[in-house]
Design a protein around this motif. Sequence first.
Motif, PDB file in Angstrom:
ATOM      1  N   ILE A 249       0.820  -1.213   0.000  1.00 33.15           N
ATOM      2  CA  ILE A 249       0.000   0.000   0.000  1.00 33.15           C
ATOM      3  C   ILE A 249       0.855   1.264   0.000  1.00 33.15           C
ATOM      4  N   THR A 252       3.061   1.632  -3.302  1.00 35.21           N
ATOM      5  CA  THR A 252       2.212   1.888  -4.470  1.00 35.21           C
ATOM      6  C   THR A 252       1.796   3.352  -4.489  1.00 35.21           C
ATOM      7  N   GLN A 279      -8.557   4.188  -2.891  1.00 30.29           N
ATOM      8  CA  GLN A 279      -8.011   2.831  -2.875  1.00 30.29           C
ATOM      9  C   GLN A 279      -7.602   2.419  -1.460  1.00 30.29           C
ATOM     10  N   THR A 280      -6.989   3.324  -0.743  1.00 29.48           N
ATOM     11  CA  THR A 280      -6.468   2.997   0.584  1.00 29.48           C
ATOM     12  C   THR A 280      -7.591   2.813   1.600  1.00 29.48           C
ATOM     13  N   SER A 284      -8.977  -1.186  -1.223  1.00 34.44           N
ATOM     14  CA  SER A 284      -7.940  -2.181  -0.944  1.00 34.44           C
ATOM     15  C   SER A 284      -8.261  -3.010   0.292  1.00 34.44           C
ATOM     16  N   GLN A 285      -8.285  -4.308   0.125  1.00 37.11           N
ATOM     17  CA  GLN A 285      -8.466  -5.208   1.258  1.00 37.11           C
ATOM     18  C   GLN A 285      -7.217  -5.246   2.136  1.00 37.11           C
ATOM     19  N   TYR A 412      -2.448  -2.360  -6.228  1.00 39.88           N
ATOM     20  CA  TYR A 412      -3.351  -2.602  -5.101  1.00 39.88           C
ATOM     21  C   TYR A 412      -3.821  -4.044  -5.039  1.00 39.88           C
ATOM     22  N   GLU A 413      -4.016  -4.678  -6.171  1.00 42.00           N
ATOM     23  CA  GLU A 413      -4.357  -6.106  -6.148  1.00 42.00           C
ATOM     24  C   GLU A 413      -3.158  -6.917  -5.680  1.00 42.00           C
ATOM     25  N   ALA A 415      -1.014  -5.942  -3.504  1.00 42.26           N
ATOM     26  CA  ALA A 415      -0.968  -5.786  -2.051  1.00 42.26           C
ATOM     27  C   ALA A 415      -1.890  -6.785  -1.368  1.00 42.26           C
ATOM     28  N   ASN A 416      -3.053  -7.036  -1.971  1.00 41.31           N
ATOM     29  CA  ASN A 416      -3.964  -8.042  -1.423  1.00 41.31           C
ATOM     30  C   ASN A 416      -3.343  -9.432  -1.458  1.00 41.31           C
TER      31      ASN A 416
END
Length: 508
Positions: A249, A252, A279-280, A284-285, A412-413, A415-416
């Motif tokens: 996160i 990015t 997103q944050t 974002s999960q 972001y994906e 990061a998940n």
Amino acid sequence: MKLAYWMYAGPAHIGTLRIASSFKNVHAIMHAPLGDDYFNVMRSMLERERNFTPVTASVVDRNVLARGSQNKVVDNITRKDQEESPDLIVLTPTCTSSILQEDLQNFVDQAQMEAKGDVLLADVNHYRVNELQAGDRTLQQIVQFYIEKARKQGDLATEKTERPSVNIIGISTLSFHNNHDHRELVKLMGDLGIEVNAVIPDGASVHELKNLPRAWFNLVPYRELGGMTADYLHTEFDMPSVRITPMGIVDTARCIRAIQVVLNGQGAAVDYEPFIDEQTRFVSQAAWFSRSIDCQNLTGKRAVVFGDNTHAAAMTRILAKEMGIKVVLAGTYCKYDADWFREQVSDYCDEVLISDDNAAIATAIARLEPAAIFGTQMERHVGKRLDIPCGVIAAPIHIQNFPVGYTPFVGYEGANQIVDLVYNSFTLGMEDHLLEIFGGHDTKEAITREITTDSDLNWSKDGLTELNKIPGFVRGKVKRNVEKFARDRQITTITAEVLYAAKEAVGA
């Protein structure tokens, strides 16, 4: 000289072959003995490649040693030019061609007179650089070759695109999740309203390279590949570059802000803060997970990180800054770029290890006894022997690390995906408790074996039995204390009786 049974970065010609085979309609000729052409098998298997891998071995045999290589190499180049009609044929040096002191440039010049496509000698010193350095140099050389060719022909495109655009440089075959990162980076640029001018070398045509100067900036997501090309484009066309790996996160967002600065410096007037905030906070999960009770359960857990510069540095920061995990050691095998790595991780870990000796990192892991490892496939094997879970985060990797499903590590994906990898790599809560009660993988005798083979002590059967009764999370420490007790008293075989005596000596 030292014999190695594990290499983190392969020889130089592997780097050149990776770049050549990543481009579309580019063929590579490797002049080497039979058996050195394992690249074809490796790429076809790991990448699950459906098409023929465009690499041909010009085999060195006794006839070559007797009469020389020139005719054979030139014939192989011209034959492949006729059969495959490639846009470019790259001849790569190997240690064999260096030993034979062959004039490969002369071979290329002769072949070029007959070939319809272009022929290029990869300009890498096989003895001075490894796979990663050679790949970086080969990509820059190919880009420079076609930029200069277009300039001579008056066909070089230098006018910037109407909308902000980017060249994504460094996506290559046989890299860690690069094909997934490719898709995620293109999507991220689209979300930011940035056109993708080119992605190189993955799937790119060499004829498109003349258009590289049209982009507003270059994005180099990996430290190991693309930097030399970005430097060349900056020197020739004053093109700015962003070299922040968008993993996790925090980084990015840092990468996106750096892109904003570059674009606004060219008059774009973009503001990406609302996108980063959305997103944050809401999308974002990974950001949600960092505030959840599950992530709090990881706080203070001890981890070791090891890999290439890009992934090891990024993972160290993610663990320490975003998840509250204590990184007791961060390491890399990219010795040629050690200063950069130290600068990136020193504030986020207790210890830094720069080494390409797999035994050194294995010994460090055994000494530190982390709760989890994040490393290459080799560290995964080490973790198996020590019964420490390991998440693979960097090459070299196994076929299982080339997933069929979509698993990027950037954006972001990505990061998940990293959150899932980290969380699932730890033995937590009830799982740990149940393993102690019912027994499991941590009761195997293999856990008592040392990673290194320099131990002068033996364990008897009854000694091992008693040792295995000790809970797994302290067993390694007890084992080391008992062995120290035995060495101090010149005992060579540790029995149950010796183990009891050692425990009494320390008041256990």
